[in-house]
Design a protein around this motif. Structure first.
Motif, mmCIF file in Angstrom:
data_model
loop_
_atom_site.group_PDB
_atom_site.id
_atom_site.type_symbol
_atom_site.label_atom_id
_atom_site.label_comp_id
_atom_site.label_asym_id
_atom_site.label_seq_id
_atom_site.Cartn_x
_atom_site.Cartn_y
_atom_site.Cartn_z
ATOM 1 N N THR A 236 0.871 -1.153 -0.152
ATOM 2 C CA THR A 236 -0.051 0.081 0.063
ATOM 3 C C THR A 236 0.814 1.498 -0.090
ATOM 4 O O THR A 236 2.106 1.275 0.532
ATOM 5 N N THR A 237 0.277 2.405 -0.482
ATOM 6 C CA THR A 237 1.116 3.372 -0.283
ATOM 7 C C THR A 237 0.270 4.566 0.737
ATOM 8 O O THR A 237 0.168 5.617 0.778
ATOM 9 N N GLY A 238 -0.541 3.702 1.639
ATOM 10 C CA GLY A 238 -1.069 4.010 2.709
ATOM 11 C C GLY A 238 -1.834 5.463 2.773
ATOM 12 O O GLY A 238 -2.503 5.540 1.665
ATOM 13 N N HIS A 239 -1.924 6.073 3.853
ATOM 14 C CA HIS A 239 -0.763 6.146 4.924
ATOM 15 C C HIS A 239 -1.058 5.192 6.124
ATOM 16 O O HIS A 239 -0.030 4.886 6.856
ATOM 17 N N VAL A 240 -2.336 4.947 6.456
ATOM 18 C CA VAL A 240 -2.528 3.828 7.383
ATOM 19 C C VAL A 240 -3.420 2.938 6.605
ATOM 20 O O VAL A 240 -4.276 3.031 5.867
ATOM 21 N N LEU A 241 -3.429 1.688 7.324
ATOM 22 C CA LEU A 241 -4.193 0.489 7.051
ATOM 23 C C LEU A 241 -4.488 -0.274 8.067
ATOM 24 O O LEU A 241 -3.731 -0.674 8.820
ATOM 25 N N HIS A 242 -6.030 -0.522 8.189
ATOM 26 C CA HIS A 242 -6.682 -1.432 9.265
ATOM 27 C C HIS A 242 -7.120 -2.757 8.200
ATOM 28 O O HIS A 242 -7.992 -2.454 7.248
ATOM 29 N N ALA A 243 -6.873 -3.697 8.695
ATOM 30 C CA ALA A 243 -7.289 -4.950 8.132
ATOM 31 C C ALA A 243 -8.422 -5.832 8.782
ATOM 32 O O ALA A 243 -8.134 -6.147 10.008
ATOM 33 N N PHE A 244 -9.443 -6.169 8.049
ATOM 34 C CA PHE A 244 -10.165 -6.915 8.885
ATOM 35 C C PHE A 244 -10.638 -8.444 8.227
ATOM 36 O O PHE A 244 -10.719 -8.489 6.735
ATOM 37 N N VAL A 245 -10.795 -9.564 8.694
ATOM 38 C CA VAL A 245 -11.106 -10.586 7.971
ATOM 39 C C VAL A 245 -12.684 -11.323 8.578
ATOM 40 O O VAL A 245 -12.294 -11.537 9.960
ATOM 41 N N ASN A 246 -13.307 -11.386 7.854
ATOM 42 C CA ASN A 246 -14.712 -11.878 8.462
ATOM 43 C C ASN A 246 -15.100 -11.189 9.761
ATOM 44 O O ASN A 246 -15.596 -11.776 10.759
ATOM 45 N N GLY A 247 -15.106 -9.843 9.633
ATOM 46 C CA GLY A 247 -15.612 -8.940 10.625
ATOM 47 C C GLY A 247 -14.737 -8.752 11.943
ATOM 48 O O GLY A 247 -14.857 -8.014 12.727
ATOM 49 N N GLN A 248 -13.368 -9.511 11.841
ATOM 50 C CA GLN A 248 -12.637 -9.181 12.940
ATOM 51 C C GLN A 248 -11.201 -8.417 12.713
ATOM 52 O O GLN A 248 -10.462 -8.711 11.510
ATOM 53 N N LEU A 249 -10.897 -7.519 13.266
ATOM 54 C CA LEU A 249 -9.709 -6.767 13.014
ATOM 55 C C LEU A 249 -8.445 -7.648 13.354
ATOM 56 O O LEU A 249 -8.194 -8.466 14.293
ATOM 57 N N VAL A 250 -7.642 -7.594 12.111
ATOM 58 C CA VAL A 250 -6.377 -8.646 12.087
ATOM 59 C C VAL A 250 -5.163 -7.675 12.443
ATOM 60 O O VAL A 250 -4.131 -8.388 12.782
ATOM 61 N N GLY A 251 -5.249 -6.474 12.230
ATOM 62 C CA GLY A 251 -4.162 -5.732 12.341
ATOM 63 C C GLY A 251 -4.229 -4.396 11.882
ATOM 64 O O GLY A 251 -4.982 -3.959 11.041
ATOM 65 N N SER A 252 -3.462 -3.438 12.192
ATOM 66 C CA SER A 252 -3.474 -1.792 11.737
ATOM 67 C C SER A 252 -1.885 -1.856 11.727
ATOM 68 O O SER A 252 -0.864 -2.164 12.378
ATOM 69 N N GLN A 253 -1.325 -0.761 10.609
ATOM 70 C CA GLN A 253 -0.093 -0.406 10.432
ATOM 71 C C GLN A 253 -0.018 0.920 9.682
ATOM 72 O O GLN A 253 -1.000 1.359 8.948
ATOM 73 N N TYR A 254 0.919 1.568 10.196
ATOM 74 C CA TYR A 254 0.944 2.984 9.437
ATOM 75 C C TYR A 254 2.721 3.180 8.627
ATOM 76 O O TYR A 254 3.414 2.417 9.420
ATOM 77 N N GLY A 255 2.916 4.028 7.888
ATOM 78 C CA GLY A 255 4.128 4.306 7.304
ATOM 79 C C GLY A 255 4.737 5.207 8.194
ATOM 80 O O GLY A 255 4.369 6.317 8.268
ATOM 81 N N PRO A 256 5.843 4.808 8.764
ATOM 82 C CA PRO A 256 6.701 5.994 9.845
ATOM 83 C C PRO A 256 7.424 7.002 9.097
ATOM 84 O O PRO A 256 7.835 6.658 7.928
ATOM 85 N N ASN A 257 7.487 8.236 9.622
ATOM 86 C CA ASN A 257 8.537 8.983 9.162
ATOM 87 C C ASN A 257 8.173 9.584 7.897
ATOM 88 O O ASN A 257 9.050 9.725 7.037
ATOM 89 N N GLY A 258 6.883 9.640 7.458
ATOM 90 C CA GLY A 258 6.551 10.149 6.220
ATOM 91 C C GLY A 258 6.909 8.977 5.025
ATOM 92 O O GLY A 258 6.626 9.388 3.691
ATOM 93 N N ASN A 259 7.247 7.852 5.179
ATOM 94 C CA ASN A 259 7.415 6.755 4.293
ATOM 95 C C ASN A 259 6.190 6.099 4.143
ATOM 96 O O ASN A 259 6.012 5.117 4.566
ATOM 97 N N TRP A 260 5.206 6.573 3.368
ATOM 98 C CA TRP A 260 3.954 6.003 3.075
ATOM 99 C C TRP A 260 3.805 4.575 2.362
ATOM 100 O O TRP A 260 2.965 3.876 2.639
ATOM 101 N N VAL A 261 4.967 4.425 1.837
ATOM 102 C CA VAL A 261 4.928 3.010 0.960
ATOM 103 C C VAL A 261 5.380 1.795 2.041
ATOM 104 O O VAL A 261 6.423 1.760 2.444
ATOM 105 N N PHE A 262 4.464 0.850 2.133
ATOM 106 C CA PHE A 262 4.826 -0.205 3.141
ATOM 107 C C PHE A 262 4.023 -1.241 2.791
ATOM 108 O O PHE A 262 3.274 -1.479 2.057
ATOM 109 N N VAL A 263 4.489 -2.357 3.257
ATOM 110 C CA VAL A 263 3.974 -3.773 3.300
ATOM 111 C C VAL A 263 3.251 -4.272 4.339
ATOM 112 O O VAL A 263 4.174 -4.278 5.547
ATOM 113 N N PHE A 264 1.911 -4.541 4.445
ATOM 114 C CA PHE A 264 1.054 -5.103 5.715
ATOM 115 C C PHE A 264 1.175 -6.431 5.609
ATOM 116 O O PHE A 264 0.884 -6.978 4.583
ATOM 117 N N GLU A 265 1.655 -7.062 6.785
ATOM 118 C CA GLU A 265 1.445 -8.495 6.762
ATOM 119 C C GLU A 265 1.023 -9.029 8.044
ATOM 120 O O GLU A 265 1.436 -8.976 9.193
#
Length: 461
Positions: free
Chosen positions: A330-359
């Motif tokens: 993602t090129t973000g800047h923040v991502l929240h991911a849900f699977v079957n209605g449940q939050l599995v994780g959140s992540q943001y790009g630190p220090n202005g580096n918005w491109v990151f990989v959420f796993e």
């Protein structure tokens, strides 16, 4: 059709503004702007009408005029006037006609910057604008100075800047004839020291004495008189004899900062906070989408300034119950991911580096599984080369499920899109007796929670 509608709306705004103005001839002869045939020095400053309330406008304009401005310029903030396609809003602090009436009532000129681009720490301006119209409209005046904020958002004067620039404006205005009609003569005295003289009709003249040396002061003898020029400064002599202003000599009132005990924590403890959860039910189950595409879309264009939140929702059939890794580029800047209605994780790009990989690893059931990704932007770049081409959101992905030796690419799935949060749609921030807010113990570190507090603000200046 969209261009036609926008052109008609712009024409309506311009006609309304024209009705405010008297008949005035505005021209430019290569030397200066001319108003009714007379060359003029115009000093302008910006007041952005959406950033204050209509009740504040007259006082802001009065202080601007007292500070030596004769012109107010403002952008037209299209993302406020057209929050959604073909839905227009010109009320409250977006009542631009009322704002220009207040400018006229104050005896000031105005610069209308139609846009659509707004370079003012503003979330773009209207990525939807299809046409820009160039016009000559009274009163449109050239800005000759950009000197930073002189009046705070609450209307308080920023001293000594306000007073120092007020003196500058008065000095320049007193030289209007010589500056706009006079012949120019430059004299270089060496070591960064120079004089510029404007002579008009052999009787009217004005001079500028400058010291471009950034570290050394200078004393200049000019036309029989000695002048002290601080480093990196300009002195103004409206009659080429007496100095009335120097950029480095601040003689106006200075605001004094008084250090007091920090009572922020005590004051915060007295605030009455309440909270309520954001409604996520339909979105995390993949329901309520506005439209569907078989690709991952760029967020800024898709959300069209309506919200900083965009839901990407899809489903996938899994042959048997298992744990799999959800990977999102993602090129973000923040991502929240849900699977079957449940939050599995959140992540943001630190220090202005918005491109990151959420796993994150999540449990998938046999059969259909719903995946909902909430992408968030937290500020967009508004300057620099090709800034408008920088993407946001999960554009192109890929979005993948990885389990054992199997990788499932979901990038070309049928993705359903939903713009914004439920609280934005229902205007949760407005008072509504039917809307439940909770008090007592305020939850912290609780995702997707709205917090509310009543604060009283007093401008002591």
């Amino acid at each position: 059709m969209e261009c036609s509608k926008r052109s008609s709306l712009l024409a309506l705004v311009l006609v309304s503004l024209c009705c405010l103005a008297s008949s005035t001839d505005i021209s430019h002869d290569g030397r200066a702007l001319k108003i009714n045939g007379e060359r003029r020095i115009i000093i302008s400053g910006a007041i952005h009408y959406p950033r204050s309330t209509p009740e504040m406008w007259p006082d802001l304009l009065r202080k601007a005029k007292e500070g030596g401005l004769d012109t107010i310029e403002t952008y037209i903030f299209w993302n406020g006037h057209e929050p959604r396609r073909r839905e227009y809003y010109f009320e409250g602090n977006y009542d631009v006609i009322r704002f220009f009436k207040e400018i006229q009532n104050a005896g000031l000129y105005a610069i209308l910057r139609i846009g659509p681009y707004v370079c003012a720490e503003w979330d773009y301006g209207s990525t939807l604008a299809m046409v820009t119209i160039a016009i000559i409209l009274h009163p449109i005046i050239q800005t000759v100075q950009n000197s930073g904020q002189k009046i705070g958002l609450a209307g308080n004067l920023k001293q000594p800047k306000w007073g120092h620039l007020k003196e500058l404006h008065a000095a320049l205005k007193s030289m209007e004839k010589s500056l706009t009609y006079g012949e120019v003569n430059n004299t270089d005295f060496g070591n960064g020291v120079a004089a510029t003289k404007f002579s008009y009709n052999a009787t009217v003249s004005g001079c500028f004495l400058s010291n471009a040396n950034q570290s050394s002061d200078a004393t200049l003898e000019y036309q029989g008189t000695k002048y002290f020029l601080p480093a990196w400064s300009v002195s103004i002599l409206p009659d080429c004899k007496q100095e009335v202003y120097n950029t480095a000599k601040v003689t106006t009132q200075t605001s004094i900062m008084v250090k007091k005990p920090n009572k922020a924590n005590d004051e915060a403890s007295d605030l009455k906070w309440s909270w309520r959860p954001e409604t996520l039910g339909s979105s995390v189950r993949g329901l309520g989408g506005n439209f569907t595409e078989n690709k991952l879309l760029e967020q800024i264009i898709t959300a069209v300034d309506e919200s900083d939140y965009l839901w990407y929702m899809t489903s996938v059939d899994i042959s048997h119950k298992q744990q799999m890794t959800l990977r999102v580029n993602t090129t973000g800047h923040v991502l929240h991911a849900f699977v079957n209605g449940q939050l599995v994780g959140s992540q943001y790009g630190p220090n202005g580096n918005w491109v990151f990989v959420f796993e994150r690893t999540a449990k998938f059931k046999a059969g259909k599984n719903h995946i909902s990704l909430l992408s968030v932007t937290v500020g967009l770049k508004n300057y620099g080369a090709r800034y408008e081409l920088e993407p946001a959101g999960i554009v192109s992905g890929p979005v993948q499920l990885i389990g054992g030796n199997i990788t499932i690419d979901l990038s070309t799935n049928a993705w359903s899109y939903k713009i914004g949060l439920d609280g934005e749609k229902t205007k949760v921030y407005l008072d509504n007796p039917d809307r439940k807010w909770y008090s007592g113990i305020i939850p912290t570190q609780r995702p997707f929670t709205w917090y509310k507090v009543l604060m009283l603000y007093c401008d002591a200046t």
